[in-house]
Design a protein around this motif. Structure first.
Motif, short mmCIF file in Angstrom:
data_model
loop_
_atom_site.label_atom_id
_atom_site.label_comp_id
_atom_site.label_asym_id
_atom_site.label_seq_id
_atom_site.Cartn_x
_atom_site.Cartn_y
_atom_site.Cartn_z
N GLN A 94 0.82 -1.21 0.00
CA GLN A 94 0.00 0.00 0.00
C GLN A 94 0.85 1.26 0.00
OE1 GLN A 94 -2.59 -0.54 3.38
NE2 GLN A 94 -3.75 -2.20 2.40
N TYR A 124 3.49 1.72 -1.65
CA TYR A 124 3.88 1.99 -3.03
C TYR A 124 2.66 2.10 -3.95
CZ TYR A 124 8.77 1.10 -1.87
OH TYR A 124 10.03 1.18 -1.34
N ARG A 125 1.47 2.07 -3.37
CA ARG A 125 0.21 2.23 -4.11
C ARG A 125 0.08 1.18 -5.24
NH1 ARG A 125 -0.34 7.95 -6.32
NH2 ARG A 125 -2.56 7.43 -6.34
N SER A 183 -2.43 6.71 -13.04
CA SER A 183 -3.02 6.24 -11.79
C SER A 183 -2.37 4.92 -11.42
CB SER A 183 -4.53 6.05 -11.96
OG SER A 183 -4.79 4.95 -12.83
N PRO A 184 -2.48 4.49 -10.15
CA PRO A 184 -1.91 3.19 -9.77
C PRO A 184 -2.44 2.06 -10.64
CG PRO A 184 -2.46 4.43 -7.80
CD PRO A 184 -3.00 5.21 -8.97
#
Length: 358
Positions: free
Chosen positions: A168, A170-171, A220-221
């Motif tokens: 999380q 590092y997304r 975006s991730p």
């Protein structure tokens, strides 16, 4: 010269004797300290990894100070390995010198005195172990390499790679760090915390991605995740670097028309990483019909996650695919690693065996 009174003479004799005794005692203690501090007469030859000490080919000793270990415990192992004469002097040194020993692996040039050894362990000048993570390996294979190198335990590596806090942080939308650990040559101390190994490799990955595609920072991730998944597939498919962008273009063309990617590499991933079977050299119809979300012959679109650690060539291809009308490719020259790209499917493509990258 007047004669001293008897009382003063007795006092003078007592003081002289006391001073002489102190000097003799000091000399004795100094001699004992020098003796105990000196290295053992016989050169220690620990076999294998004995008491945390290992003899190198050049005659030096690799010695490990373990995480959370006390100075007294280190002294006991130094004595067991034959690197010091007596651990009692080591304990005295540790009591008077308040600097702590630093965990890690050290190279000791022997013979060495106890004060010399302690100085090395206090300064923390650790031996760095070299490890190379090849492009296209999977998380499990990278863990095995780390374990064999002595950098960190393979199981600890896998646990850290699945740590939700790290993921999380590092997304990353996935369940593990698969695909987000950059394949490169690293230098780590021995017995290094697995979490720090994972973070170092992930930091390297994001730094390399920024170098390859500055536009990645605007994604975006989820968008970045899809790109990494595709790059991981390209990594396992291409053999000649100049074909990687063409392959990426083929996969993007298939995604646009909702056509199955039909990547042999994803089937191989199912067989080796999910089913735990040996690496296949060819794939047959029975293989490409395996019902698993990672099998892109059965399920259209991208698989649930990356299937390998993509390197620079594959990442660059995924970010900058070739613009073509191709929808198919097949290996036509195994020795040269060349593929034939086409817009239509010939009947002979499915007639024979499908080769996969080793």
């Amino acid at each position: 010269m007047p004669k001293l009174p008897l009382g003063l003479r007795i006092l003078f004799i007592l003081i002289s004797s006391l001073i002489a005794g102190v000097l003799l005692l000091g000399a004795g203690l100094a001699g004992a300290a020098l003796y105990l501090n000196a290295p053992p007469k016989e050169r220690p030859l620990p076999r294998g990894n004995y008491a945390g000490a290992k003899l190198e080919e050049g005659g030096t000793i690799l010695f490990e100070v373990r995480e959370g270990e006390s100075a007294k415990q280190v002294g006991r192992r130094l004595e067991q390995a034959g690197l010091i004469k007596n651990r009692l002097f080591w304990d005295m040194l540790s009591r008077f010198e308040k600097e702590y020993l630093k965990a890690g692996t050290y190279r000791l040039v022997i013979p060495a005195s106890q004060t010399e050894i302690r100085s090395i362990l206090v300064e923390g000048q650790q031996v760095l172990l070299r490890v190379t993570i090849p492009e296209g390996v999977t998380l499990k294979k990278a863990a095995a390499i780390m374990g064999q190198s002595g950098i960190c335990n393979a199981e600890d590596f896998l646990l850290a790679a699945a740590d939700r806090n790290i993921i999380q942080g590092y997304r990353i939308p996935g369940e593990t760090m698969e695909g987000y650990l950059y394949p490169e040559t690293y230098f780590f101390p021995g017995s290094f915390p697995a979490e720090r190994v994972i973070r170092t490799m992930a930091d390297t990955f994001f730094a390399r991605v920024r170098e390859i595609a500055s536009e990645s920072e605007t994604l975006s991730p989820g968008e970045l995740y899809d790109t990494v998944i595709l790059a991981s597939i390209v990594e396992r498919e291409y053999r000649v670097a100049d074909e990687a962008p063409i392959m990426a273009g083929v996969f993007y063309n298939r995604i646009k028309i909702n056509m199955s990617l039909e990547s042999c590499a994803t089937v191989q991933y199912v067989i080796t990483e999910i089913q735990g079977k040996p690496h296949p050299h060819v794939l047959y119809y029975a293989d490409i019909e395996i019902k698993d979300p990672y099998n892109t012959y059965v399920y259209p679109g991208l698989p649930p996650g990356p299937i390998s650690f993509p390197g620079r060539v594959a990442l660059s291809a995924a970010f900058h695919p070739a613009q073509t009308d191709y929808l198919f490719f097949r290996l036509v020259d195994e020795a040269a690693g060349r593929h034939y790209f086409s817009k239509t499917l010939d009947a002979h493509i499915r007639a024979g065996a499908l080769f996969v990258k080793g």
